[in-house]
Design a protein around this motif. Structure first.
Motif, PDB file in Angstrom:
ATOM      1  N   GLN A 111      80.528 -42.700 -65.086  1.00  0.00           N
ATOM      2  CA  GLN A 111      80.764 -44.146 -65.072  1.00  0.00           C
ATOM      3  C   GLN A 111      80.750 -44.675 -63.637  1.00  0.00           C
ATOM      4  O   GLN A 111      80.149 -45.703 -63.330  1.00  0.00           O
ATOM      5  CB  GLN A 111      82.106 -44.446 -65.720  1.00  0.00           C
ATOM      6  CG  GLN A 111      82.473 -45.920 -65.622  1.00  0.00           C
ATOM      7  CD  GLN A 111      82.870 -46.497 -66.937  1.00  0.00           C
ATOM      8  OE1 GLN A 111      83.607 -45.880 -67.686  1.00  0.00           O
ATOM      9  NE2 GLN A 111      82.372 -47.670 -67.240  1.00  0.00           N
ATOM     10  N   PHE A 137      82.162 -52.353 -65.770  1.00  0.00           N
ATOM     11  CA  PHE A 137      82.606 -51.311 -66.703  1.00  0.00           C
ATOM     12  C   PHE A 137      82.157 -51.650 -68.125  1.00  0.00           C
ATOM     13  O   PHE A 137      81.653 -50.799 -68.853  1.00  0.00           O
ATOM     14  CB  PHE A 137      84.133 -51.179 -66.678  1.00  0.00           C
ATOM     15  CG  PHE A 137      84.648 -50.443 -65.488  1.00  0.00           C
ATOM     16  CD1 PHE A 137      84.616 -49.058 -65.455  1.00  0.00           C
ATOM     17  CD2 PHE A 137      85.155 -51.113 -64.403  1.00  0.00           C
ATOM     18  CE1 PHE A 137      85.099 -48.370 -64.362  1.00  0.00           C
ATOM     19  CE2 PHE A 137      85.630 -50.434 -63.303  1.00  0.00           C
ATOM     20  CZ  PHE A 137      85.595 -49.060 -63.273  1.00  0.00           C
ATOM     21  N   ASP A 138      82.364 -52.927 -68.478  1.00  0.00           N
ATOM     22  CA  ASP A 138      81.994 -53.334 -69.843  1.00  0.00           C
ATOM     23  C   ASP A 138      80.500 -53.165 -70.066  1.00  0.00           C
ATOM     24  O   ASP A 138      80.058 -52.729 -71.120  1.00  0.00           O
ATOM     25  CB  ASP A 138      82.384 -54.796 -70.083  1.00  0.00           C
ATOM     26  CG  ASP A 138      83.889 -54.972 -70.023  1.00  0.00           C
ATOM     27  OD1 ASP A 138      84.589 -53.947 -70.141  1.00  0.00           O
ATOM     28  OD2 ASP A 138      84.347 -56.114 -69.841  1.00  0.00           O
ATOM     29  N   LEU A 139      79.749 -53.526 -69.038  1.00  0.00           N
ATOM     30  CA  LEU A 139      78.294 -53.492 -69.185  1.00  0.00           C
ATOM     31  C   LEU A 139      77.802 -52.074 -69.443  1.00  0.00           C
ATOM     32  O   LEU A 139      76.923 -51.854 -70.280  1.00  0.00           O
ATOM     33  CB  LEU A 139      77.654 -54.051 -67.908  1.00  0.00           C
ATOM     34  CG  LEU A 139      76.191 -54.434 -67.971  1.00  0.00           C
ATOM     35  CD1 LEU A 139      75.978 -55.475 -69.044  1.00  0.00           C
ATOM     36  CD2 LEU A 139      75.740 -54.982 -66.631  1.00  0.00           C
ATOM     37  N   THR A 140      78.365 -51.111 -68.733  1.00  0.00           N
ATOM     38  CA  THR A 140      77.833 -49.752 -68.842  1.00  0.00           C
ATOM     39  C   THR A 140      78.522 -48.947 -69.935  1.00  0.00           C
ATOM     40  O   THR A 140      78.145 -47.810 -70.181  1.00  0.00           O
ATOM     41  CB  THR A 140      78.005 -49.007 -67.506  1.00  0.00           C
ATOM     42  OG1 THR A 140      79.358 -49.155 -67.080  1.00  0.00           O
ATOM     43  CG2 THR A 140      77.080 -49.538 -66.460  1.00  0.00           C
ATOM     44  N   ALA A 141      79.513 -49.536 -70.579  1.00  0.00           N
ATOM     45  CA  ALA A 141      80.294 -48.753 -71.540  1.00  0.00           C
ATOM     46  C   ALA A 141      79.423 -48.154 -72.641  1.00  0.00           C
ATOM     47  O   ALA A 141      79.577 -46.988 -73.006  1.00  0.00           O
ATOM     48  CB  ALA A 141      81.388 -49.609 -72.138  1.00  0.00           C
ATOM     49  N   ASP A 142      78.478 -48.957 -73.163  1.00  0.00           N
ATOM     50  CA  ASP A 142      77.708 -48.447 -74.320  1.00  0.00           C
ATOM     51  C   ASP A 142      76.830 -47.264 -73.931  1.00  0.00           C
ATOM     52  O   ASP A 142      76.711 -46.302 -74.682  1.00  0.00           O
ATOM     53  CB  ASP A 142      76.894 -49.576 -74.970  1.00  0.00           C
ATOM     54  CG  ASP A 142      75.876 -50.167 -74.034  1.00  0.00           C
ATOM     55  OD1 ASP A 142      76.043 -50.013 -72.812  1.00  0.00           O
ATOM     56  OD2 ASP A 142      74.902 -50.783 -74.518  1.00  0.00           O
ATOM     57  N   THR A 144      82.741 -58.079 -57.165  1.00  0.00           N
ATOM     58  CA  THR A 144      82.706 -56.875 -58.012  1.00  0.00           C
ATOM     59  C   THR A 144      83.677 -55.828 -57.491  1.00  0.00           C
ATOM     60  O   THR A 144      84.023 -54.896 -58.198  1.00  0.00           O
ATOM     61  CB  THR A 144      81.290 -56.275 -58.087  1.00  0.00           C
ATOM     62  OG1 THR A 144      80.818 -56.088 -56.759  1.00  0.00           O
ATOM     63  CG2 THR A 144      80.345 -57.159 -58.847  1.00  0.00           C
ATOM     64  N   GLN A 196      85.696 -55.134 -63.716  1.00  0.00           N
ATOM     65  CA  GLN A 196      85.690 -54.945 -65.164  1.00  0.00           C
ATOM     66  C   GLN A 196      84.348 -55.287 -65.825  1.00  0.00           C
ATOM     67  O   GLN A 196      83.890 -54.543 -66.685  1.00  0.00           O
ATOM     68  CB  GLN A 196      86.827 -55.751 -65.798  1.00  0.00           C
ATOM     69  CG  GLN A 196      87.160 -55.328 -67.228  1.00  0.00           C
ATOM     70  CD  GLN A 196      87.457 -53.845 -67.350  1.00  0.00           C
ATOM     71  OE1 GLN A 196      88.116 -53.264 -66.497  1.00  0.00           O
ATOM     72  NE2 GLN A 196      86.952 -53.209 -68.407  1.00  0.00           N
ATOM     73  N   PRO A 197      83.687 -56.400 -65.457  1.00  0.00           N
ATOM     74  CA  PRO A 197      82.399 -56.692 -66.110  1.00  0.00           C
ATOM     75  C   PRO A 197      81.415 -55.533 -65.994  1.00  0.00           C
ATOM     76  O   PRO A 197      80.692 -55.224 -66.951  1.00  0.00           O
ATOM     77  CB  PRO A 197      81.876 -57.913 -65.355  1.00  0.00           C
ATOM     78  CG  PRO A 197      83.064 -58.542 -64.752  1.00  0.00           C
ATOM     79  CD  PRO A 197      84.081 -57.478 -64.539  1.00  0.00           C
ATOM     80  N   GLN A 249      78.993 -44.182 -73.626  1.00  0.00           N
ATOM     81  CA  GLN A 249      79.386 -43.668 -74.923  1.00  0.00           C
ATOM     82  C   GLN A 249      78.255 -42.848 -75.536  1.00  0.00           C
ATOM     83  O   GLN A 249      78.459 -41.757 -76.038  1.00  0.00           O
ATOM     84  CB  GLN A 249      79.707 -44.849 -75.832  1.00  0.00           C
ATOM     85  CG  GLN A 249      80.849 -44.569 -76.757  1.00  0.00           C
ATOM     86  CD  GLN A 249      81.283 -45.842 -77.438  1.00  0.00           C
ATOM     87  OE1 GLN A 249      80.538 -46.830 -77.463  1.00  0.00           O
ATOM     88  NE2 GLN A 249      82.457 -45.826 -77.991  1.00  0.00           N
ATOM     89  N   GLY A 299      73.278 -50.776 -71.507  1.00  0.00           N
ATOM     90  CA  GLY A 299      74.020 -51.112 -70.302  1.00  0.00           C
ATOM     91  C   GLY A 299      73.423 -50.552 -69.033  1.00  0.00           C
ATOM     92  O   GLY A 299      73.273 -51.242 -68.029  1.00  0.00           O
TER      93      GLY A 299
END
Lengths: 457, 472
Positions: free
Chosen positions: B314, B459-464, B451, B456-457, B467, B69
């Motif tokens: 994040q 956030f989803d993109l960088t989530a991995d 954005t 949200q997109p 983690q 991400g």
């Protein structure tokens, strides 16, 4: 053995060629053919074929590393003559004499890659040095050249004296000229042995122009005709380094306690003198002289090596540094004067030449995708593996970033300052020859391992 | 697939060297960068992607590219920035435009390599490759003092990268399998002291690149003197190299040393934020104002990363993208004004809203994003980052929070001087703005608000990546 015999023989051949064959181009071609023959003879020995069986009583030992180094040095000489042949013939009256001297130097270099005995070291260094004195003074009508030759000769003789004294001490301590390391306990008993090691260390530093034994270098390199400076700063110096490695890394490594203390001091002072002084030079030739001192500081890192990085690294460094220096000196030869101003606007009038010069300079500065990067990389790796302390590397890197200053000053002169370059006549083929060097540097900058494959198989 | 991000710009750059016609060179560059953008959008939709090929077997160095991400969001930013920059500045006529564009694309290739490398030696290679074309671009096409300024920038960053090289070799020696792969680096057996050494060596390189407070002196000069297209690349994408380096290499590899240095770095960053903001208030030159504002924003991101909370990191990851878009918009507006009026002094501007209402609206839009007003993209990231800083330490958070007020002061002051008031003679000279630049600005502004409203997109993109960092 093949190489030593053949190179000495070819030296004699070239001497006769100087009066029996007229035409400088022919003489150059004979020299080039001679070199090919020399390379083949050397490769033949790698594969177990000898010109003559000579019993050296173990005074010489031919390792794969030594023979491979020979090959590289010969190839560099081939490139050097191939590019500079025309320029060599402009100096003095008999170009073939110079080629003869080159072959004698190569003979000395071949001994230096294979000696196993301190006397052989001495002979090798003398065979290498005496032709260099002559080459320095070859521009007979130039006072600078004469002065440089005298200076070089006197200082060189002095350092040879120190070398001999060191050899004598070691003989006195061990009773043998052979390089086979004696029982390490000798070190505790014999002051003489340590003194001998340090004296030889000093003399070798002189030969590779490391500080504080570098004082002859600027004047000699500056005074000698530029073509021969190019040879001295690259090929002759490389041979000196190989000898240095051969003594201290291979044979006297167990006695690192004595000379190991001085080594970091020598390295740091060499880097400092070379890099800092180079910043203030107004002549490109003198800048390159100091840069050659600075590069010697990096090459000395190989003496720390306990790993293959040191051996491989010094070979890579020698090849890449020599290629880049030969290239940049070849450009300098074509300039009418040595100042930075002479390069103003070169990128406009000679874009390809300016680009090639940039590649050479980037390689000397150690910028990635040029071979110079991996050369420095191997040296750093060798030192860190040897556990010599990270501070030394950090200091060296600070000096390396200083080196960018003066190398890029030349790039600035070529690209960003308008003007008309003071460049002599230049035919296309000359530029293309330099392009070959640049391509070699770039290839080694991405695949440095190409150079080592042959070292082992 | 990943290789295409490096190869498309690289091959186009080589091709451009031989195309002497300015127009067609420009078209080719635009087509190439748009192609990269399409590829970037395609990759961003997929999961993590790898590319692996042998490179230098002796050293166990591999040509290993890895897109998670964090890498994707920066690849996306790079891919958006370059076509935007080239289209927006296509009216500018530098001499030898084909070479100019070619060097610009070499930079793109290097940047993509930096963001995608999963092998330390490769990372170092691209890190330098992104620098060399910049040196030439700025020294040839820059302003009056370009040579000295670029040289300072170059030597600064080169020193930093050499230190990083020592760090890389140092860690490499301590890996169990003698490899440069980031996974092996993460498993290297480093004691606490060794971690600190390696951390220091890496951090110098990143700190110079960002830049962090005492090392920032190269930046305003370099931004001012560089040709505008390059300034845009530098401030939108290149400064992110430093932050990316911290997120990708420093934080996961040397967690102990990282934690040990939190206080020092956060305090330096906060000093830098306030210092840059105060200087920005005093600026009259619009380019320098944006440059200092950029230092402040980057400092905030760095402080947030070092506050070492999940939300802060994040926020920083999202802000990497958002800041790039905002600053790009500001630069393009500033460049249009400079190209048409010939001045950068805000004293001589005024009345843009009367003369060029569209441009003024766009300027206000990006200015609001620069202050991180709600509904703009910067709000999302900055909110998270301030949250994290307050959790780290209330006083530090408060000090950094002052920067919002300062940002409002200098940004609104700029808007006021440029857009309102009497129409100055310089602004009066302005003619219609070319359509492509306008379209680029509108697209960027749409990204800002989209954005900002639907983050949200991102956030989803960088989530991995997030983690991954926090699992360790």
């Amino acid at each position: 053995m093949n190489a030593i015999i053949v190179s000495a023989f070819l030296g004699v051949v070239m001497m006769f060629a100087s009066w029996s064959i007229k035409g400088e181009n022919k003489q150059k071609n004979i020299a080039l053919f001679g070199l090919i023959f020399l390379i083949l003879a050397n490769l033949a020995q790698l594969n177990g074929w000898f010109v003559a069986e000579v019993d050296t009583h173990n005074m010489l030992s031919f390792t794969r590393f030594g023979l491979y180094t020979n090959t590289l040095i010969y190839c560099l000489t081939f490139i050097y003559i191939w590019i500079n042949g025309e320029e060599i013939s402009k100096i003095g009256n008999h170009a073939a004499d110079f080629y003869a001297l080159f072959f004698f130097i190569l003979c000395g270099a071949s001994i230096l890659t294979s000696f196993n005995n301190l006397l052989m070291l001495f002979i090798g260094i003398e065979i290498l040095s005496i032709p260099l004195y002559i080459l320095t003074g070859s521009d007979k009508k130039s006072l600078f050249s004469n002065e440089a030759a005298i200076k070089y000769f006197l200082m060189g003789s002095f350092s040879t004296g120190i070398l001999l004294l060191g050899i004598t001490f070691i003989y006195g301590a061990t009773g043998s000229f052979n390089l086979i390391p004696p029982d390490p306990s000798i070190l505790n008993e014999q002051f003489m042995f340590s003194a001998g090691l340090i004296l030889i260390f000093a003399a070798m530093n002189f030969k590779v122009s490391a500080a504080p034994f570098h004082f002859w270098t600027p004047d000699v390199y500056d005074g000698a005709p530029t073509v021969f400076t190019s040879f001295m700063a690259t090929i002759a110096k490389s041979a000196g380094f190989i000898a240095f490695i051969n003594i201290y890394l291979v044979q006297y490594k167990p006695f690192e306690k004595t000379w190991g203390i001085i080594l970091p001091l020598v390295i740091i002072s060499t880097l400092m003198v070379g890099n800092v002084t180079a910043v203030f030079q107004r002549s490109v030739k003198r800048m390159l002289t100091y840069s050659s001192i600075a590069q010697a500081g990096f090459m000395l890192f190989a003496l720390y090596g306990t790993s293959s990085f040191a051996n491989e690294g010094i070979l890579l460094y020698i090849v890449v540094y020599s290629l880049a220096s030969i290239g940049i000196f070849a450009v300098l030869i074509k300039m009418k004067e040595n100042s930075f101003e002479a390069f103003h606007g070169l990128a406009k009038t000679h874009p390809l030449l300016a680009f090639l010069t940039t590649v050479f300079l980037c390689s000397l500065a150690g910028i990635p995708i040029t071979g110079g990067f991996f050369a420095k990389y191997y040296m750093i790796n060798a030192v860190l593996i040897a556990g010599a302390g990270i501070w030394l590397v950090v200091v060296a890197m600070i000096f390396a970033s200083i080196s960018v200053y003066y190398y890029f000053k030349l790039i600035q002169a070529m690209y960003f300052v308008p003007g008309t370059p003071a460049i002599g006549e230049l035919d296309k083929s000359y530029t293309y020859k330099l392009a070959v060097i640049a391509i070699l540097i770039l290839v080694l900058g991405v695949f440095p391992n190409l150079l080592f494959n042959y070292l082992y198989f | 697939m990943l290789l295409s991000f490096i190869l498309i710009p690289f091959v186009t750059a080589l091709l451009l060297l031989f195309i002497k016609n300015d127009k067609s060179a420009n078209t080719i560059a635009i087509v190439s960068t748009l192609g990269t953008l399409v590829a970037a959008i395609a990759v961003a939709g997929n999961g993590a992607v790898d590319f692996n090929a042998p490179w230098i077997p002796v050293l166990h160095a591999q040509f290993f590219l890895h897109a998670d991400g964090l890498a994707k969001i920066l690849v996306l930013l790079t891919a958006i920035s370059f076509p935007a920059i080239i289209i927006a500045t296509s009216q500018n006529q530098p001499k030898q435009k084909n070479i100019f564009l070619s060097l610009l694309l070499f930079t793109q290739s290097g940047l993509m390599g930096v963001f995608l490398s999963g092998d330390a030696l490769l990372f170092y290679f691209f890190w330098e490759l992104a620098l060399i074309p910049v040196y030439f671009l700025s020294s040839i096409w820059g302003g009056e003092k370009r040579i000295a300024v670029t040289f300072k920038f170059f030597i600064y960053t080169f020193l930093g990268s050499l230190m990083m090289l020592v760090g890389i070799v140092f860690v490499y020696m301590h890996t169990s399998d003698q490899s440069f792969l980031i996974t092996s680096f993460a498993k290297a057996n480093l004691t606490g002291g060794q971690q600190v050494t390696a951390f220091a060596l890496f951090f110098i390189a990143f700190a110079i690149k960002m830049p962090i407070f005492p090392l920032h002196t190269w930046q305003p000069d370099a931004y001012e003197q560089s040709p505008t297209a390059l300034t845009m690349v530098m401030s939108a994408v290149m400064v992110k190299m430093g932050l990316y380096g911290i997120l990708r290499w420093l934080l996961p590899l040397f967690p102990m040393a990282f934690v040990a240095h939190i206080n020092v770095v956060v305090i330096l960053s906060v000093i830098g934020i306030l210092y840059a903001s105060f200087i920005a208030i005093r600026q009259d030159d619009i380019k320098r104002l944006i440059a200092y504002s950029s230092i402040a924003h980057i400092g905030l991101m760095n402080a947030a990363i070092f506050s070492h909370h999940q939300i802060g990191i994040q926020g920083a990851m999202i802000q990497l993208f958002s800041h790039g878009i905002n600053v790009l918009g500001l630069w393009i507006v500033a460049d249009i004004i400079e190209q048409q009026t010939g001045t950068r002094s805000m004293q001589q501007m005024g009345g843009l809203a009367k003369k060029q209402p569209t441009l003024a609206i766009l300027l206000v839009g990006f200015a609001l994003a620069n202050i991180a007003l709600p509904l703009t993209n910067a709000f999302v990231g900055e909110f998270l980052m301030f949250n994290s800083l307050f959790q780290y330490n209330v006083w530090v958070g408060a000090a950094a929070g002052v920067s919002i007020i300062l940002a409002a002061i200098y940004t609104l002051n700029m808007v006021q001087k440029v857009a309102y008031g009497e129409v100055s003679t310089q602004i009066n000279q302005m003619q219609t703005i070319n359509k492509p630049a306008q379209i680029v600005l509108i697209v960027l502004l749409i990204i800002v608000f989209v954005t900002g409203i639907f983050p949200q997109p991102l956030f989803d993109l960088t989530a991995d990546s997030l983690q991954q960092i926090f699992v360790k």
